[in-house]
Design a protein around this motif. Structure first.
Motif, short mmCIF file in Angstrom:
data_model
loop_
_atom_site.label_atom_id
_atom_site.label_comp_id
_atom_site.label_asym_id
_atom_site.label_seq_id
_atom_site.Cartn_x
_atom_site.Cartn_y
_atom_site.Cartn_z
N LYS A 6 -6.76 4.46 1.76
CA LYS A 6 -7.67 3.88 0.79
C LYS A 6 -8.34 4.98 -0.03
CE LYS A 6 -8.91 -0.36 3.26
NZ LYS A 6 -9.99 -1.06 3.98
N GLN A 7 -8.58 4.70 -1.29
CA GLN A 7 -9.34 5.56 -2.19
C GLN A 7 -8.61 6.83 -2.59
OE1 GLN A 7 -13.00 6.08 -0.02
NE2 GLN A 7 -13.82 4.09 -0.67
N GLN A 49 -3.05 -0.08 -0.75
CA GLN A 49 -3.44 0.36 -2.06
C GLN A 49 -2.33 -0.02 -3.02
OE1 GLN A 49 -3.81 4.63 -1.66
NE2 GLN A 49 -1.72 4.93 -2.23
N GLY A 94 -5.10 1.81 4.76
CA GLY A 94 -5.04 0.42 4.36
C GLY A 94 -4.16 0.29 3.15
#
Length: 292
Positions: A99-100, A21, A19
């Protein structure tokens, strides 16, 4: 889930779950390149472009081309080994958008380029960008055009509805991770001549319960098993839980097939070979029973 398939599964799920970022700063152009890649797909692409000599560090789950000398391992996208990366004195860090991922901390070590790597168009654009970053633009353009040309072929409207899933070499089947239509493997399935049985774009992790698989009622199931080879007994072990799923029409009609290879779950250039393997597997399916 078997640990045996975890590395390859992680690579695919990273792409499926990718996704947005925070954007990372672009790498300076024209520098001598010492590239650390935290993405197996990015690394595979760099070697395919002829830029492998610039790669000085790779992620833990990377499979290097045969005959390539070992390279330092620097952790993963989610858990990079910052000390190991710093010791390599990279001039460029490359990762795929996930993500992350700790992009801010990585960017403190060296210029960081984070590339989107989920859909076909994202991969085509990112391959071209890797060519620019590595000084291999002509090769990147050629590869990007081949990916786009091969994977943009739509399936016939009357093509079989196929569920494309990640396989478990241990032969367990408690949940099913499938390939979304908008993913690179989703494009590969269409290019091979099948419609994705999961035709809608669902949010969240791409997994189904066994009840969900039965309700989906695909014409066939193709199972990607990311190992170099399986003998007949091992293949039977992987297929066994599917064949026991007698509520599934594809199982009753012998329309479940394995697609085996060390790179069948790759989201790098090897996806081009995956198209041919999927097409070959589809060619072994029996004809559907006549309508009553």
């Amino acid at each position: 889930m078997s640990l045996f398939r975890l590395p390859s599964l992680l690579c695919v799920v990273l792409a499926l779950a990718a996704g947005c970022q925070r954007p990372a700063p672009p790498a300076p152009e024209g520098q001598a390149r010492r590239i650390v890649s935290l993405s197996p797909s990015v690394t595979e692409t760099l070697f395919a472009l002829g830029a492998g000599a610039q790669v000085v560090g790779v992620s833990d789950y990377t499979a290097l081309p045969q005959g390539t000398p070992a390279l330092p391992r620097v952790g993963t996208t989610f858990a990079p080994n910052f000390e190991a990366i710093a010791r390599l004195k990279p001039t460029l860090l490359v990762d795929q958008q996930v993500k992350q991922a700790p992009a801010e901390a990585l960017a403190a070590l060296a210029p960081l380029k984070v590339l989107p790597w989920t859909s076909l168009q994202e991969v085509v654009g990112s391959v071209k960008e890797l060519g620019r970053l590595s000084g291999h633009e002509p090769q990147a353009t050629a590869l990007a055009e081949k990916l786009d040309r091969t994977l943009s072929r739509p399936a016939p409207k009357d093509a079989p509805r196929v569920l494309l899933v990640l396989g478990d070499a241990a032969g367990t089947l408690s949940e099913v991770w499938y390939m979304k239509r908008a993913s690179l493997h989703g494009a590969a399935l269409e290019a091979a001549g099948a419609r994705n049985a999961v035709s809608d774009e669902r949010t969240g992790p791409p997994n189904l319960s066994l009840e969900g698989v039965i309700a989906l009622d695909p014409d066939a199931v193709l199972v990607l098993v990311n190992v170099p080879a399986l003998d007949a007994a091992q293949q039977a072990q992987v297929l066994a839980p599917w064949r026991q799923l007698t509520a599934l029409r594809a199982a009753r009609e012998d329309r479940v097939r394995l697609v085996i290879g060390s790179d069948v779950q790759s989201t790098g250039p090897a996806i081009l070979d995956v198209v041919e393997r999927l097409r070959a597997a589809l060619g072994t399916l029996p004809s559907p029973p006549p309508s009553p």
